[in-house]
Design an enzyme around this catalytic site. Structure first.
Site, mmCIF file in Angstrom:
data_model
loop_
_atom_site.group_PDB
_atom_site.id
_atom_site.type_symbol
_atom_site.label_atom_id
_atom_site.label_comp_id
_atom_site.label_asym_id
_atom_site.label_seq_id
_atom_site.Cartn_x
_atom_site.Cartn_y
_atom_site.Cartn_z
ATOM 1 N N LYS A 126 4.206 9.983 -7.178
ATOM 2 C CA LYS A 126 2.992 10.488 -7.836
ATOM 3 C C LYS A 126 1.726 10.159 -7.040
ATOM 4 O O LYS A 126 0.898 11.029 -6.780
ATOM 5 C CB LYS A 126 2.845 9.893 -9.239
ATOM 6 C CG LYS A 126 3.908 10.279 -10.226
ATOM 7 C CD LYS A 126 3.622 9.704 -11.597
ATOM 8 C CE LYS A 126 3.661 8.195 -11.646
ATOM 9 N NZ LYS A 126 5.009 7.634 -11.416
ATOM 10 N N THR A 127 1.578 8.883 -6.688
ATOM 11 C CA THR A 127 0.333 8.463 -6.025
ATOM 12 C C THR A 127 0.167 9.163 -4.689
ATOM 13 O O THR A 127 -0.913 9.677 -4.378
ATOM 14 C CB THR A 127 0.320 6.938 -5.838
ATOM 15 O OG1 THR A 127 0.344 6.312 -7.119
ATOM 16 C CG2 THR A 127 -0.930 6.493 -5.094
ATOM 17 N N GLU A 170 -3.243 11.739 -11.321
ATOM 18 C CA GLU A 170 -1.904 11.198 -11.402
ATOM 19 C C GLU A 170 -1.556 11.000 -12.876
ATOM 20 O O GLU A 170 -2.342 10.427 -13.633
ATOM 21 C CB GLU A 170 -1.827 9.874 -10.653
ATOM 22 C CG GLU A 170 -0.464 9.219 -10.692
ATOM 23 C CD GLU A 170 -0.378 7.982 -9.815
ATOM 24 O OE1 GLU A 170 0.516 7.157 -10.073
ATOM 25 O OE2 GLU A 170 -1.195 7.842 -8.884
#
Length: 468
Positions: A126-127, A170
């Site tokens: 995600k990041t 995110e």
């Protein structure tokens, strides 16, 4: 936080004067920063001072060190993080006064309202994917607002207000709070069992992602290679969403081919688009970048410029972040704390070693995070660390959890399928830098991994390597 009233998110301008309990945290400070840039009056408190607290004060926030009921004065909305307990005096006073009390995710939904929201969800990646997309959009001149779970190397920030109409965020599934978001476009990178201390069993994890898909307004971009993510495709189409797939799988709308290491980066082909070079290593990052290309197409942005933006992306903090080099040994740090993440980073490390030195080794320094996660995944952690040449396992970083009898880093170390002399259980964290400096040799890569304070060891290992 049973006392928190989970009210529906409202537009940022309706929040009034906002107070953040735990304002110095990475996620909370980013939202506070965006509200300050929009002219909202922001106050907050934190247990200790930090560079982030200083920066927020410079932007106009009133920040208290320590928590006290008296801080809740002339406030309309209180934002709390998951780390805040019901016994917090500010939370108790806010509820006593009948104020709107919302979790961080609801505040994020509020600042996203009115923009084209793009949310990046998934158990892993995600990041990095959110950061890649942000940098690529900045390269296109679209100047998005963004809120990332880490810090961009390019800006040093985890969140900022942009002048454009896109908001990139995110979406954190760890506590189910991503179900407060309602993005126009969402990416799901993968769906695996994790955060079982919260969800209880893998089925509940998958169900939460299915519910997340129900909140998407327009398009789901999903990895066709991952079974958990791919299971969302038909339900999303059944809801009338546009579904775009990516991956190496035959039939993927954005199909990846010919992935190969290229120094500290990776080269790959997106069929029908062209070749892309990344400045970060690992085949998993080819997947992340292809998700970005798919989103950019949905936003109507030119591939050529997006490709330049992807090449310009040099990473996010704690995502294979270089910490230094000494004695011919390069030291990196990673937030990897799930077996799949360990395996991906160790494969990437091996690719980098192969590009620079045929006889270099990968030395993994791993700190398990949470007793529950260690208990659930000890076998899988051990197998993943078998991808290294040398594995050093620290004791468990408990974070919010109390110790569990019989659960320690030794559980993981005992399951690493390497010769005994190539595995070390190191419960004394202070002794690890000297141990690693003794084990490492010229041409090696040392990779510290974990979501706890293992990140502090990188510079200390470099110092020990310099002194030997």
């Amino acid at each position: 936080m049973s006392l928190v009233r989970l009210v529906a998110p409202v537009a940022a301008e309706e929040l009034g004067r906002v107070h953040f309990i735990g304002i110095g945290g990475a996620g909370m400070s980013g939202i506070a920063r965006i509200l300050l840039k929009r002219g909202v009056k922001v106050s907050g408190s934190d247990a200790r001072g930090s560079d982030m607290v200083t920066e927020l004060r410079e932007l106009g926030a009133s920040v208290h060190i320590g928590h006290a009921a008296s801080h809740i004065k002339n406030i309309d909305t209180v934002v709390v993080s998951t780390a805040i307990r019901d016994s917090n005096p500010e939370l108790g006073e806010a509820i006593k006064q009948g104020l709107r009390v919302i979790p961080r995710a609801a505040a994020l939904a509020s600042v996203m309202a009115g923009r084209t929201g793009v949310a990046i969800a998934g158990t892993h990646g995600k990041t990095t994917t959110t950061s890649m997309l942000t940098v690529a959009l900045q390269k296109c001149g679209s100047d998005p607002s963004y809120c990332v779970g880490g810090q961009l190397v390019t800006t040093g920030l985890g969140a900022d207000e942009g002048s454009g109409g896109v908001f990139v965020a995110e979406a954190d599934e760890s506590d189910g709070s991503f179900l407060m978001l309602a993005p126009d476009i969402a990416v799901v990178t993968n769906v695996e069992a994790d955060h079982l201390d919260n969800y209880g069993d893998p089925r509940a994890v998958y169900d939460s992602f299915a519910r997340f898909v129900e909140r998407i307004g327009r398009t789901l971009v999903v990895c066709a290679d991952d079974p958990g993510a791919a299971a969302l495709i038909e339900p999303a189409r059944g809801r009338g969403l546009r579904v775009v797939t990516y991956g190496e799988a035959e039939g993927a709308d954005y199909r990846i081919a010919e992935v190969r290491p290229d120094g500290f980066g990776v080269l790959f082909e997106v069929v029908g688009k062209g070749e892309v070079r990344l400045s970060v290593p690992g085949a998993h990052n080819a997947l992340n970048a292809t998700a970005v290309i798919a989103v950019a197409d949905e936003l109507g942005l030119p591939f050529e410029v997006i490709r330049e933006g992807l090449t310009a992306f040099t990473g996010a903090k704690r995502r294979f972040e270089a910490k230094g080099e000494a004695g011919g040994v390069a030291v990196f740090d990673s937030y990897a704390h799930h077996p799949t993440e360990l395996a991906a980073d160790l494969r990437a490390a091996r690719d980098v070693v192969a590009s620079y030195s045929g006889d270099g080794r990968v030395v993994a320094v791993f700190q398990p995070h949470l007793y529950s996660r260690t208990r659930f995944f000890a076998d899988e952690f051990g197998a993943a660390l078998g991808l290294a040449d040398v594995a050093v396992v620290l004791d468990v970083y408990g974070a919010r959890e109390d110790p569990e009898p019989g659960v320690s880093g030794a559980m993981v170390a005992s399951r690493v399928p390497l010769p005994e002399e190539q595995v070390a259980y190191a419960p004394d964290k202070a002794a690890v830098p000297a141990l690693v400096a003794k084990l490492a040799r010229a041409g090696d890569i040392v990779l510290t991994m974990g979501a706890g304070d293992v990140t502090e060891l990188g510079p200390k290992i470099v110092a020990e390597l310099s002194a030997r």
